[in-house]
Design an enzyme around this catalytic site. Structure first.
Site, PDB file in Angstrom:
ATOM      1  N   LYS A  68       0.803  -1.232   0.000  1.00 50.49           N
ATOM      2  CA  LYS A  68       0.000   0.000   0.000  1.00 50.49           C
ATOM      3  C   LYS A  68       0.837   1.285   0.000  1.00 50.49           C
ATOM      4  O   LYS A  68       0.386   2.304  -0.505  1.00 50.49           O
ATOM      5  CB  LYS A  68      -0.947   0.015   1.208  1.00 50.49           C
ATOM      6  CG  LYS A  68      -2.154  -0.905   1.047  1.00 50.49           C
ATOM      7  CD  LYS A  68      -3.107  -0.743   2.224  1.00 50.49           C
ATOM      8  CE  LYS A  68      -4.432  -1.413   1.931  1.00 50.49           C
ATOM      9  NZ  LYS A  68      -5.484  -1.009   2.856  1.00 50.49           N
ATOM     10  N   ASP A 105     -10.243   3.733   1.142  1.00 48.01           N
ATOM     11  CA  ASP A 105     -10.482   3.294   2.526  1.00 48.01           C
ATOM     12  C   ASP A 105     -11.147   4.383   3.370  1.00 48.01           C
ATOM     13  O   ASP A 105     -12.033   4.084   4.187  1.00 48.01           O
ATOM     14  CB  ASP A 105      -9.161   2.887   3.201  1.00 48.01           C
ATOM     15  CG  ASP A 105      -8.760   1.455   2.876  1.00 48.01           C
ATOM     16  OD1 ASP A 105      -9.641   0.658   2.501  1.00 48.01           O
ATOM     17  OD2 ASP A 105      -7.562   1.143   2.999  1.00 48.01           O
TER      18      ASP A 105
END
Ligand code: NAP
Length: 270
Positions: A68, A105
């Site tokens: 990520k 997210d």
């Protein structure tokens, strides 16, 4: 038969629930495309992006651990995410063929509580890792007044609050829970194989919401304690489905059919 596809990459990747979520929506909408899991190790990440950038069938990818942060080195960061959330979970190719990184997210976290007016309120958050950064990004956007950040290492939590220019305090995990309208667990505590998160929820007001990002198990001890007190709860699948929904629309150009969420949740749990 179209060869269009999107995928989730990670190392390991077999456990990912993303193929099931996106596959469920593709089928419901009758979209002729695929979504699959693809194993990418850290040393093959650069090659992966170079190959996919040249593949006309590729619609984009989701990114899970451990890529990520590293994926930011291979994409354009138009939203300045390196300085804020510090991570991306979605990569797309724009009309000029350029790879762009984004992060769904924070919005996925916020969607289930978007009806709350958090402006000026104090919120309690547990954890100061990657998930906590996405939560703080969303809380900052929601204009919260302060965040009480409970963490094993309070110093790290204090630095994180400062990096988001948020008021509040950083406290150890055994500090009393403050009387706040929203308490969020963004630590792995309570997850299968981890220590439980033992908090005394008594100080929370009766209309407080307890939100646990952990989704294995779905009913964590924290959520069970909140329900025992008749508090409203949000579980980790809500965020997982929420972040996937935003990515799905970016990949396939259609909003997923969220009126089938109950069926999707059943499929994910079983
Ligand atoms: P992470 O970076 O590993 O989390 C690190 C944080 O957890 C740090 O604050 C660390 O404290 C604390 N921590 C870790 N182990 C601990 C222990 N044994 N005792 C006390 N504190 C501990 O993980 P993450 O990526 O942020 O994810 C956190 C959780 O959120 C995971 O359960 C993940 O599955 C979940 N999550 C869910 C979604 C969703 O869509 N529902 C999305 C993302 C993440 P220190 O600062 O002291 O090291």
């Amino acid at each position: 038969m179209s060869n269009a596809y999107a995928e989730v990459i990670g190392d390991p990747i077999a456990h990912s629930k993303s193929p099931m979520i996106h596959g469920f929506w593709l089928e419901k909408l009758g979209i002729d495309a695929a979504y699959r899991a693809h194993h990418v190790t850290p040393d093959t990440l650069a090659d992966y992006f170079a190959q996919r950038q040249a593949d006309p069938n590729w619609r984009g990818c989701n990114i899970t651990l451990p890529h990520k942060e590293a994926a930011l080195d291979h994409v354009e960061d138009r939203g300045g995410l390196r300085q804020s959330i510090g991570a991306i979970n979605t990569v797309l190719r724009d009309e000029d063929g350029i790879l762009i990184g984004t992060n769904t997210d924070a919005a996925g976290f916020y969607t289930p509580i978007s009806g709350l007016d958090l402006a000026g309120e104090t919120v309690a958050l547990i954890g100061a890792g990657g998930a906590a950064r996405a939560v703080l990004f969303a809380l900052k956007r929601a204009d919260v007044g302060a965040v009480v950040l409970l963490n094993r290492t309070p110093l790290k939590a204090a630095a994180l609050l400062a990096s988001f220019d948020l008021k509040g305090e950083a406290l150890p995990l055994d500090a009393p829970v403050p009387a706040v309208p929203l308490l969020v667990n963004a630590s792995p505590l309570g997850m299968a194989g981890q220590e439980p998160l033992a908090l005394d929820l008594d100080p929370l007001p009766n209309d407080a919401i307890v939100y646990d990002l952990v989704y294995v198990p779905l009913e964590t001890e924290l959520l069970a304690a909140a329900r025992a007190r008749d508090l409203d709860t949000v579980d980790g699948l809500d965020m997982l489905i929420g972040q996937a929904a935003i990515a799905f629309e970016l990949f396939f150009g259609k909003a997923p059919p969220r009126d089938h969420d109950d069926e999707l949740r059943e499929a994910l749990i079983s």
